[in-house]
Write an enzyme that holds these catalytic residues in place. Structure first.
Site, PDB file in Angstrom:
ATOM      1  N   ARG A 335       0.781  -1.188  -0.204  1.00 32.98           N
ATOM      2  CA  ARG A 335       0.016  -0.047  -0.167  1.00 32.98           C
ATOM      3  C   ARG A 335       0.991   1.200  -0.018  1.00 32.98           C
ATOM      4  NH1 ARG A 335      -4.769  -1.686   4.462  1.00 32.98           N
ATOM      5  NH2 ARG A 335      -5.024  -3.629   3.348  1.00 32.98           N
ATOM      6  N   ARG A 350       2.300   1.003  10.308  1.00 35.21           N
ATOM      7  CA  ARG A 350       1.819   1.496   8.848  1.00 35.21           C
ATOM      8  C   ARG A 350       2.983   1.397   7.816  1.00 35.21           C
ATOM      9  NH1 ARG A 350      -2.844   3.943   8.198  1.00 35.21           N
ATOM     10  NH2 ARG A 350      -2.870   4.701  10.333  1.00 35.21           N
ATOM     11  N   GLU A 422      -6.119  -0.947  15.706  1.00 34.07           N
ATOM     12  CA  GLU A 422      -6.740  -1.874  14.881  1.00 34.07           C
ATOM     13  C   GLU A 422      -5.744  -2.958  14.470  1.00 34.07           C
ATOM     14  OE1 GLU A 422      -8.032  -2.325  10.088  1.00 34.07           O
ATOM     15  OE2 GLU A 422      -8.317  -0.159  10.961  1.00 34.07           O
ATOM     16  N   SER A 425     -10.010  -6.068  10.417  1.00 33.98           N
ATOM     17  CA  SER A 425     -11.342  -5.158   9.970  1.00 33.98           C
ATOM     18  C   SER A 425     -12.157  -6.191   9.101  1.00 33.98           C
ATOM     19  CB  SER A 425     -11.037  -4.089   9.092  1.00 33.98           C
ATOM     20  OG  SER A 425     -12.168  -3.441   8.787  1.00 33.98           O
ATOM     21  N   ARG A 466       1.319  -6.202  12.680  1.00 32.75           N
ATOM     22  CA  ARG A 466       0.853  -5.639  13.902  1.00 32.75           C
ATOM     23  C   ARG A 466       0.406  -6.711  15.053  1.00 32.75           C
ATOM     24  NH1 ARG A 466      -3.485  -0.763  12.353  1.00 32.75           N
ATOM     25  NH2 ARG A 466      -2.135   0.350  10.897  1.00 32.75           N
TER      26      ARG A 466
END
Length: 517
Positions: A335, A350, A422, A425, A466
């Protein structure tokens, strides 16, 4: 033949024929803005009982939508009043539906279609007269010229109709899925709703380090090396930290396959445009993707395994007894983080490249919300097995993703940040992606008319980087070592602790890993 195709195109724009691909375009008229949540009973029994809505169907006057925005162009959906109802639903997701643009393209379509029909009638009439005149020995050269002129005009209106198709396709592909009625209405993440917490955050009697410092102390995490090789937002992992990262992926896959009934799949990490259109990343989120090219074709690195895995059922008609289909895959994800400048610049939170174990379910529309609860529970099971405190959040309408009708986020406790972040999801996209992908099933009901769209769901089970962050922070010890969670020890050769690496000035050498006392 050209005029016939033009007339058919006009009919499609009018919503009078079924959605189909337009020649030379990736997907035409395949964007779903509403799913069966507009005319089906919600399966959230407990929640709807509290709301007093159990067993109640929703009825919307004037507008009847069955999964595709093309229905807007049916006779019941062309009025400004009906479009306002649609706009109100999408406004919950902070999307401004341009009603004037829709009405303008509808008016343009009517004009072009009317003129095309007029030209077609005139050309047919003159063509029929040619044979009659020839049989009488009359000169038909002037009529032939007129017919040829009409042919040119028909081609002109074919081109105009093609322009309308392109405008419409661009409009449709950029309209998001509408939120499910049970999703709480809100503007942003601050209005998400906490469902519950699991586990108690650990208390430390020493200063807590973040995962960057813990990883550095283990000599297992090097951001500088990755920056030299690739740039910012990359990392290299070494030794036992790299092994722990791999162990997490293997543990997650084994759990989902052996305990939760998923079928493991291996998929390409590079996909074409049509694939990303199918799951909703294109055209809206092109800036978030890494693109490459080959022989004048565009390819993209996958932002999530959801993209290739869900597209396994693109352009297929499944038998109803094949449902549900449950896939899991471990892939890298890429990403650009185009909208995240300055956010989470430290550490693994991130990254441009990270790994994830993805869960995807393809289900019957009647069971998609039970499936959402199940899929979310499968992701939660990993956190529970790792004994990591977390909370389950229900996203408000303003924080929902582009293709999601309803989403749960799982947020893991990070002691160094003293907050939940988070880690998964889980979303029900209803038939939004299926509409774009033409993914359908044949009902076992003999009285059913035509094939139905499946519902698609996806979720992280979990994000591996994560999860590694959470383990390093929650399992750290005062001496800089990190305890290995019990469920991972068999994947780590039976070892129980990753010891802190000796400092460069130390003369004594300790083993990198040893058993806990």
């Amino acid at each position: 033949m050209h005029l016939v195709r033009a007339a058919m195109a006009a009919a499609m724009v009018a919503g009078l024929t079924s959605c189909t691909r337009a020649a030379g375009t990736a997907f035409a008229f395949h964007t779903s803005i509403f799913s069966n949540h507009l005319n089906s009973v919600s399966p959230f029994a407990t929640k709807l009982q509290r709301m007093g809505m159990l067993g109640r169907k929703r009825h919307f006057s004037k507008l009847v939508l069955k999964g595709s925005i093309s229905s807007m162009f049916q006779s019941k959906g062309r009025t400004p009043e009906a479009l306002k109802e649609t706009a109100a639903l999408l406004a919950r997701k902070k999307f401004d539906l341009d009603i004037d643009a829709i009405l303008a393209i509808e008016a343009e379509r009517k004009v072009v279609q009317s003129k095309a029909n007029e030209l077609l009638h005139e050309r047919n009439t003159k063509s029929k007269s040619i044979g009659m005149l020839k049989s009488k020995g009359e000169d038909v050269s002037s009529i032939l010229e007129e017919v040829e002129g009409l042919k040119s005009q028909v081609q002109e209106y074919e081109a105009k109709m093609k322009d309308i198709e392109v405008k419409l396709e661009h409009m449709l592909l950029n309209i998001p899925n509408a939120p499910h009625e049970s999703s709480p209405v809100g503007s942003d993440e601050t209005e998400n709703v906490e469902i519950y917490k699991w586990g108690e955050p650990k208390t430390f009697d020493f200063p807590v380090k973040d995962h960057v410092d813990v990883g550095a102390g283990l000599k297992g995490m090097d951001f500088a090396a990755a920056t030299k090789i690739s740039g910012a937002r990359f990392v290299t992992l070494q030794g036992q930290v790299a092994q722990l990262h791999r162990a997490l992926a293997q543990f997650m896959l084994d759990t989902h396959v052996e305990k939760h009934g998923y079928s493991e799949v291996y998929v390409p990490y590079i996909v074409n445009e049509e694939t990303l259109i199918g799951t909703g990343q294109l055209p809206k989120f092109a800036d978030d993707l890494f693109m490459t090219g080959h022989q004048d074709r565009k390819f993209y690195l996958i932002p999530t395994a959801e993209v290739p895995v869900t597209n396994l059922i693109r352009d297929t008609v499944l038998a109803q007894d094949e449902l549900p289909i449950k896939y899991t895959a471990h892939t890298p994800c890429f990403r650009s983080e185009a909208g995240s400048y300055g956010r989470d610049t430290r550490g693994l939170i991130r990254q441009h490249q990270f790994e994830k174990v993805e869960l995807v379910q393809i289900v019957h529309p009647d069971s998609s919300y039970q499936a959402l609860e199940e899929l979310t529970g499968h992701a939660e099971a990993i956190l529970k097995a790792l004994e990591l405190p977390y909370r389950k959040m229900e996203l408000c309408t303003g924080d929902l993703g582009f293709g999601a009708a309803k989403t749960y986020d799982l947020e893991v406790w990070l002691p160094a940040q003293n907050t939940y972040r988070e880690i998964s999801s889980c979303s029900n996209c209803e038939d939004f992606q299926a509409q774009r992908m033409k993914a359908r099933f044949k009902s076992s009901d003999k009285n059913a008319k035509g094939n139905e769209l499946v519902h698609t769901l996806n979720g992280s089970g979990l994000a591996i980087g994560r999860t590694l962050v959470a383990i390093l922070e929650n399992y750290q010890r005062e001496d800089g070592s990190v305890e290995i969670p019990k469920v991972l020890r068999s994947y780590m050769g039976g070892k129980e602790v990753i010891e802190a690496a000796p400092s460069s000035s130390s003369s004594s050498k300790k083993p990198a890993v040893q058993a806990a006392s």
